[in-house]
Design a protein around this motif. Structure first.
Motif, PDB file in Angstrom:
ATOM      1  N   ILE A 182       2.501  26.115  14.384  1.00  0.00           N
ATOM      2  CA  ILE A 182       3.885  25.707  14.608  1.00  0.00           C
ATOM      3  C   ILE A 182       4.724  26.396  13.545  1.00  0.00           C
ATOM      4  O   ILE A 182       4.530  26.172  12.350  1.00  0.00           O
ATOM      5  N   ARG A 217      12.503  18.223  15.893  1.00  0.00           N
ATOM      6  CA  ARG A 217      11.193  17.669  16.257  1.00  0.00           C
ATOM      7  C   ARG A 217      10.280  17.574  15.033  1.00  0.00           C
ATOM      8  O   ARG A 217       9.523  16.611  14.879  1.00  0.00           O
ATOM      9  N   LEU A 273       7.029  16.473  16.329  1.00  0.00           N
ATOM     10  CA  LEU A 273       5.908  17.367  16.024  1.00  0.00           C
ATOM     11  C   LEU A 273       5.318  17.018  14.667  1.00  0.00           C
ATOM     12  O   LEU A 273       6.050  16.822  13.685  1.00  0.00           O
TER      13      LEU A 273
END
Length: 231
Positions: free
Chosen positions: A50, A106, A147
């Motif tokens: 990510i 997120r 996330l």
């Protein structure tokens, strides 16, 4: 407990195959390049990354791509990496693109313990496919999930041995929010100082979030796109 590791290789030695990893940085700015290089030497496979982007060919996360270590990636920009483009087209890497502000939120939500939130970004586009849609005050919003990650590899300018971090200018970017959103946050710093040498007012990431800290060994100081004035 001592948070300071002797070198980057020791700091990432226990990252297993299949781990989810957040990596700080924006373009070539604020990238934990020493930790990522050590992770390449570690050789973990099937990683789920990510990050805002996937570095460039031959640098940062780009090196993980070249080593075949990344199975999937979540990010917002991929325009600087030709290898990534070819892998996505060939179907050898799963890519999820997210609007940049949504990606940041997120991650922030993950660190704050907020499981999901509504945003208007992406309404009416492919970003909305498969997502819950609701209206508030006559405007349409998408539900986006937070996330989190197993590990966050981040870069700071200065840190003390307790893990308190200071970032420098735009190198701050995604690093502070990622530091809060992982089970284990590993920070590399350009300057490692003793506790008390950083003013509390300067601390952007408190040491409570940082499990490991290491002084970076070498920095390349790359320029992403060199632009020169015509003579």
């Amino acid at each position: 407990m001592n948070k300071v590791f002797a070198n980057s290789d020791e700091a990432v030695a226990d990252i297993p195959d299949g781990a989810t990893i957040m990596a700080g940085g924006f373009g070539l700015c604020g990238v934990p390049e020493n930790l990522l290089a050590a992770l390449v030497r570690r050789g973990a496979k099937g990683l789920h990354t990510i990050s805002n982007n996937v570095g460039v060919d031959g640098f940062g996360l780009g090196n993980l791509l070249e080593s075949g270590m990344i199975e999937s990636h979540i990010g917002s920009y991929v325009g600087e990496n030709k290898l990534l483009e070819s892998m996505v087209i060939a179907g050898t890497l799963r890519l999820i693109l997210i609007p940049q502000g949504t990606l940041a939120e997120r991650i922030r939500a993950g660190g704050a313990g907020i499981p999901a939130f509504y945003t208007p970004a992406g309404v009416g586009t492919i970003v909305a496919e498969g997502k819950e849609v609701r209206e508030f005050d006559g405007r349409t919003y998408l539900l986006e999930r937070a996330l989190t990650a197993d590990f966050a590899l981040i870069k700071a300018w200065r840190g003390d041995r307790l893990g308190n971090l200071v970032y420098r200018k735009t190198a701050r970017n995604f690093n502070p929010m990622m530091a809060t959103a992982a089970k284990i946050t590993i920070a590399e710093v350009e300057e490692l100082v003793e506790p008390g040498m950083i003013s509390p007012d300067e601390v952007a990431t408190p040491g409570i979030y940082v499990k490991r800290i290491v002084k970076g060994e070498v920095y390349e100081r790359r320029i992403e796109r060199r632009t020169l004035r015509a003579s």
